[in-house]
Scaffold this motif. Structure first.
Motif, short mmCIF file in Angstrom:
data_model
loop_
_atom_site.label_atom_id
_atom_site.label_comp_id
_atom_site.label_asym_id
_atom_site.label_seq_id
_atom_site.Cartn_x
_atom_site.Cartn_y
_atom_site.Cartn_z
N UNK A 69 0.81 -1.22 0.00
CA UNK A 69 0.00 0.00 0.00
C UNK A 69 0.84 1.27 0.00
N UNK A 97 -2.18 8.35 2.14
CA UNK A 97 -3.26 7.59 1.51
C UNK A 97 -2.83 6.14 1.29
N UNK A 98 -1.55 5.97 0.97
CA UNK A 98 -1.03 4.61 0.78
C UNK A 98 -1.12 3.79 2.06
N UNK A 100 -3.34 4.22 4.37
CA UNK A 100 -4.75 3.86 4.50
C UNK A 100 -5.09 2.69 3.59
N UNK A 101 -4.58 2.76 2.34
CA UNK A 101 -4.87 1.69 1.39
C UNK A 101 -4.29 0.36 1.89
N UNK A 104 -6.50 -0.90 4.55
CA UNK A 104 -7.72 -1.34 3.87
C UNK A 104 -7.50 -2.71 3.22
N UNK A 105 -6.32 -2.86 2.56
CA UNK A 105 -5.97 -4.16 1.95
C UNK A 105 -5.99 -5.27 3.00
#
Lengths: 118, 248
Positions: A69, A97-98, A100-101, A104-105
């Motif tokens: 991410x 944001x990465x 967060x991603x 999220x992943x």
């Protein structure tokens, strides 16, 4: 070499059993195949995913999911900075944001978020 | 002690030509890949040439690998996903054979180079993107819009979904590459302890310990080699499923 209907030949004595009989047999075979495939088709992958969920495999999978991410975010941000000349801001915001991603992943992979298609 | 990184060095076998200033080189890595492709082709062709009702050993192995990959694709991408079966099967066999060949002592592990695994992951993701746009047009972009999210959160979620999508080929390639690299380095280091201890006089009494660990690690690495090929195939089918059904 390319004699395809070998199974029939091995069937033995009745060489020409008539079309209707043959199609009936084919249908029966198809039904039995479906029967065999039905449970194993769904049960077998279930087994594999359970094996996949062994601690080590899961740890490797989740860590890769998370690490990728920020890497992806960092790459996007760095590229945006290069293209748009916005030096630190793209990298900074996209790195966040990465993260967060990445989280999220991990949540999606571990089944924390129940997605309809997953 | 033996250098644990040495095994990953590329060795030039022949220079085929030049592209600009870049030499086009045949390395031992390319030779292993060509060998793997030939081995897989022979395996499948020889295994299916007999077409017996009661399969021979070779045919049974081919049928098992077919059924295994087909089951993986069906369970992750549905029957519709079977149109991508050739891709997934090729990827699975390629990675599996290269991983297992890498376990042979003194051989080279192609999948421990990230450029190889990234190229494989790029094939998958490009297939997803190209097929997704071909089959669904702009509707494919619906993949990035999660359902059931309040409107004020939507821009953030779309950005996160896009980054998450970009991170897929990275995680796909890093996972395979890191597993193979770390495993082989660990194996080499623990194996290197054995001669080092033996050469250190009385410490040689401890030499069986790292030897036992090396044997155990070899078994573990065999498991990882097969497991990673399977994980790659599964994730490929999951991503392809997104291309088939982009709407959440």
């Amino acid at each position: 070499m390319n004699e395809k209907p070998k199974p029939e030949n091995q069937g033995g004595a009745p060489k020409a059993p008539g079309d209707s009989e043959l199609s009936a047999r084919l249908e029966k075979l198809g039904q039995r195949l479906d029967q065999v495939r039905g449970p194993s088709g769904s049960a077998q992958p279930e087994h594999r995913t359970r094996a996949d969920n062994s601690g080590l495999a899961k740890a490797f999978r989740l860590s890769a999911e998370f690490v990728s991410g920020p890497i992806a975010g960092g790459l996007i941000g760095w590229g945006a900075d290069k293209l748009l000349n916005t030096k630190p801001w793209g990298l900074m915001s996209f790195l966040m944001l990465g993260f967060l991603a990445g989280i999220y992943n991990v949540m999606r992979t571990s089944g924390f978020l129940k997605k309809p298609e997953a | 002690m033996a250098d644990p990184i040495h095994q990953f060095e590329l060795k030039t076998i022949a220079t085929v030509g030049h592209i600009g200033n870049m030499p086009l080189v045949l390395t031992q890595s390319s030779v292993y890949m060509i060998g793997a492709v030939i081995a897989i082709t022979l395996f499948v062709l020889l295994g299916t040439s007999g077409r017996r009702l009661v399969p021979t050993r070779l045919q049974s192995m081919v049928e098992l690998s077919y059924e295994f990959v087909a089951g993986t694709v069906r369970s992750s991408a549905g029957t519709e996903g079977m149109k991508f079966f050739p891709l997934v099967f090729s990827l699975f066999m390629f990675i599996l054979i290269l991983n297992l060949v890498g376990m042979v002592p003194y051989s080279f592990t192609v999948t421990s180079h990230i450029i190889i695994t990234f190229a494989l992951a790029a094939i998958v993701i490009l297939t997803v993107i190209i097929y997704g746009f071909m089959a669904h047009g702009t509707h494919f972009l619906g993949l990035f819009v999660p359902s059931g999210v309040p409107a004020w959160l939507l821009p953030l979620m779309v950005a996160i979904e896009v980054i998450s999508f970009v991170s897929r080929p990275i995680s796909l390639s890093v996972r395979l590459f890191a597993n193979m690299l770390a495993g082989h380095i660990a194996l080499k280091i623990f194996a290197g302890f054995v001669p080092a201890l033996l050469a250190a006089g009385a410490w040689g009494l401890l030499a069986p310990l790292p030897l036992a660990l090396t044997i155990a690690l070899t078994a573990l690495e065999m498991l990882v080699a097969v497991l990673q090929a399977y994980v790659f195939a599964t994730l490929t089918s999951i991503y392809l499923n997104d291309a088939l059904h982009p709407g959440h």
